[in-house]
Design a protein around this motif. Structure first.
Motif, short mmCIF file in Angstrom:
data_model
loop_
_atom_site.label_atom_id
_atom_site.label_comp_id
_atom_site.label_asym_id
_atom_site.label_seq_id
_atom_site.Cartn_x
_atom_site.Cartn_y
_atom_site.Cartn_z
N VAL A 1 -13.34 -16.53 4.33
CA VAL A 1 -13.41 -16.11 2.93
C VAL A 1 -12.28 -15.11 2.70
O VAL A 1 -12.30 -14.00 3.25
N ALA A 2 -11.29 -15.50 1.91
CA ALA A 2 -10.13 -14.66 1.61
C ALA A 2 -10.32 -13.99 0.25
O ALA A 2 -10.77 -14.62 -0.70
N SER A 3 -9.97 -12.70 0.18
CA SER A 3 -10.16 -11.94 -1.06
C SER A 3 -8.97 -11.04 -1.33
O SER A 3 -8.35 -10.51 -0.40
N HIS A 4 -8.70 -10.85 -2.61
CA HIS A 4 -7.75 -9.83 -3.06
C HIS A 4 -8.36 -9.20 -4.30
O HIS A 4 -8.31 -9.75 -5.39
N TRP A 5 -8.94 -8.03 -4.11
CA TRP A 5 -9.68 -7.37 -5.19
C TRP A 5 -8.76 -6.46 -6.01
O TRP A 5 -7.71 -6.03 -5.53
N PRO A 6 -9.15 -6.15 -7.23
CA PRO A 6 -8.30 -5.33 -8.11
C PRO A 6 -8.01 -3.96 -7.51
O PRO A 6 -8.80 -3.40 -6.75
N SER A 7 -6.84 -3.44 -7.88
CA SER A 7 -6.44 -2.12 -7.39
C SER A 7 -7.30 -1.04 -8.04
O SER A 7 -7.97 -1.26 -9.06
N ARG A 8 -7.24 0.14 -7.46
CA ARG A 8 -7.99 1.26 -8.01
C ARG A 8 -7.38 1.77 -9.30
O ARG A 8 -8.03 2.52 -10.03
N GLU B 1 -0.71 -11.74 -3.10
CA GLU B 1 0.39 -11.40 -4.01
C GLU B 1 1.55 -12.35 -3.80
O GLU B 1 2.71 -11.94 -3.65
N VAL B 2 1.21 -13.63 -3.78
CA VAL B 2 2.21 -14.69 -3.72
C VAL B 2 1.98 -15.63 -4.90
O VAL B 2 0.85 -15.84 -5.35
N SER B 3 3.06 -16.19 -5.41
CA SER B 3 3.02 -17.11 -6.54
C SER B 3 3.22 -18.54 -6.05
O SER B 3 3.47 -18.79 -4.86
N GLU B 4 3.13 -19.49 -6.97
CA GLU B 4 3.39 -20.89 -6.61
C GLU B 4 4.82 -21.06 -6.10
O GLU B 4 5.06 -21.83 -5.16
N LEU C 1 -5.88 -14.80 14.03
CA LEU C 1 -5.88 -14.65 12.58
C LEU C 1 -4.99 -13.50 12.15
O LEU C 1 -4.93 -12.46 12.82
N MET C 2 -4.31 -13.68 11.01
CA MET C 2 -3.51 -12.59 10.43
C MET C 2 -3.72 -12.55 8.93
O MET C 2 -4.12 -13.54 8.30
N TRP C 3 -3.44 -11.38 8.37
CA TRP C 3 -3.52 -11.18 6.92
C TRP C 3 -2.44 -10.19 6.51
O TRP C 3 -2.19 -9.22 7.23
N TRP C 4 -1.80 -10.45 5.34
CA TRP C 4 -0.81 -9.50 4.83
C TRP C 4 -0.72 -9.62 3.32
O TRP C 4 -0.60 -10.72 2.78
N ASN C 5 -0.77 -8.47 2.66
CA ASN C 5 -0.41 -8.40 1.25
C ASN C 5 1.11 -8.22 1.20
O ASN C 5 1.63 -7.11 1.38
N ALA C 6 1.80 -9.33 0.98
CA ALA C 6 3.26 -9.33 1.07
C ALA C 6 3.93 -8.72 -0.15
O ALA C 6 5.12 -8.37 -0.10
N GLY C 7 3.20 -8.59 -1.27
CA GLY C 7 3.76 -7.94 -2.44
C GLY C 7 4.91 -8.67 -3.09
O GLY C 7 5.75 -8.05 -3.76
N LEU C 8 4.99 -9.99 -2.93
CA LEU C 8 6.10 -10.74 -3.50
C LEU C 8 5.95 -10.97 -4.99
O LEU C 8 6.93 -10.94 -5.73
N SER C 9 4.74 -11.19 -5.43
CA SER C 9 4.50 -11.48 -6.85
C SER C 9 3.24 -10.76 -7.31
O SER C 9 2.21 -11.37 -7.60
N PRO C 10 3.30 -9.41 -7.39
CA PRO C 10 2.14 -8.67 -7.88
C PRO C 10 1.81 -9.04 -9.31
O PRO C 10 2.72 -9.32 -10.11
N GLY C 11 0.53 -9.03 -9.63
CA GLY C 11 0.08 -9.53 -10.93
C GLY C 11 0.76 -8.89 -12.12
O GLY C 11 1.18 -9.55 -13.06
N LYS C 12 0.89 -7.55 -12.11
CA LYS C 12 1.45 -6.85 -13.26
C LYS C 12 2.77 -6.17 -12.93
O LYS C 12 3.29 -5.39 -13.73
N GLY C 13 3.34 -6.46 -11.79
CA GLY C 13 4.59 -5.85 -11.41
C GLY C 13 5.73 -6.85 -11.40
O GLY C 13 5.53 -8.05 -11.58
#
Length: 308
Positions: free
Chosen positions: A130-137, A48-51, A5-17
């Motif tokens: 169960v995959a999650s991406h919770w709001p930033s601080r 942080e990926v889009s369609e 298993l692997m996981w990465w926040n790739a930061g390609l399409s951040p919600g507000k960035g």
């Protein structure tokens, strides 16, 4: 039998960035490709990926034997921004369920998690992801009440699924909290004590506690030690610049009497750079990337499960 298993926040399409440039998109594809080869990943969660990013991932990895599960659902104001890459000759998927919690303070919904049953084609056994991406601080502070609500809701989701016959839970994601924070340790009950977790089905074992610190200091070494998965030099908490926000947590079935077990020596943080800020990808795509274009502020994580 193994499941990697692997996981990465790739930061390609951040919600507000801003969305990633074309060069950075290619860099991210090169990183994912290298990680899949190095760690022989069977299941790779990305956030942080889009369609549009998912289309690029599908075009890149479909011919290499990977399918993709898009997790782009919207529930009120909660927009899920994840996907799962998986080996089509290893896994299939059965049931899914997403959950968004209602934040009483802001009167809005928060994305809590996306649950899916992975079916191992070799023997038909199932593992619940169960995959999650919770709001930033920056959006919700460390001690914001909504973070407790998210942990409570995630526990409720797992319990609900248990009652529906699901089992063998793996939680993975960018939680924007560290293992010792109240919402993960006290509320979600993700402990660093695997012997304790093995006896309590309501607890999770979190092996990423031991990745809160880097390698021991060595004056003769030129390697940059990693002290987490996320580097934020401009943090409002000036005592450190590294944070361990990306984690995988395992239900008691993986640290007990089997047949599936966590192989903890194959669990850790993937060092894709000497230092996050100076990561330079191999020249597998045209163009020269600037420092800002190649800035991936999260490091990937990995774990291995084995059937004994």
């Amino acid at each position: 039998m193994e499941l990697r298993l692997m996981w990465w926040n790739a930061g390609l399409s951040p919600g507000k960035g801003p969305k990633a440039s074309g060069d950075k998109q290619q860099a991210a594809l090169a990183v994912v490709n290298g990680l899949i080869q190095t760690h022989r990943a069977d299941l790779f969660g990305l956030c942080e990926v889009s369609e549009a990013d998912i289309v690029r991932l599908s075009n890149e990895f479909g011919p290499k034997g990977f399918g993709i599960v898009p997790i782009q659902d919207k529930d009120g104001q909660a927009q899920f921004d994840m996907c799962l890459l998986y080996k089509i000759d290893t896994l299939a998927f059965d049931l899914t369920s997403k959950l968004a919690a209602f934040d009483m303070r802001s009167k809005s919904k928060i994305k809590v998690g996306f649950a899916i049953q992975a079916v191992l084609l070799q023997n038909g056994e199932k593992i619940s992801i169960v995959a999650s991406h919770w709001p930033s601080r920056m959006q919700r502070a460390k001690d914001h009440v909504s973070r407790i609500e998210m942990s409570t809701a995630l526990r409720d989701l797992v319990e609900q699924k248990r009652q529906e016959g699901w089992g063998r839970f793996v939680l993975m994601g960018d939680y924007n909290d560290e293992p010792y924070d109240t919402n993960l340790f006290n509320v979600l009950c993700a402990t660093r004590d695997h012997a304790f977790a093995s006896k309590r089905k309501d607890y999770f074992y979190n092996p990423f506690w031991r990745h809160l610190t880097g390698q021991p200091y060595d004056a003769s070494s030129t390697n940059h030690a990693l002290h987490g998965t996320f580097q934020y030099a401009a943090s409002h908490e000036p005592q450190q610049s590294w944070w361990l926000f990306d984690q995988m947590m395992f239900s008691s079935e993986f640290v007990g009497e089997g047949p599936w077990h966590l192989r903890e020596e194959d669990t850790g943080v993937a060092n894709i750079s000497r230092q996050v800020y100076d990561y330079t990808p191999k020249p597998t795509f045209p163009g020269k990337l600037t420092k800002s274009q190649t800035l991936f502020d999260h490091l990937p994580i990995y774990s291995t499960l084995e059937r004994i």
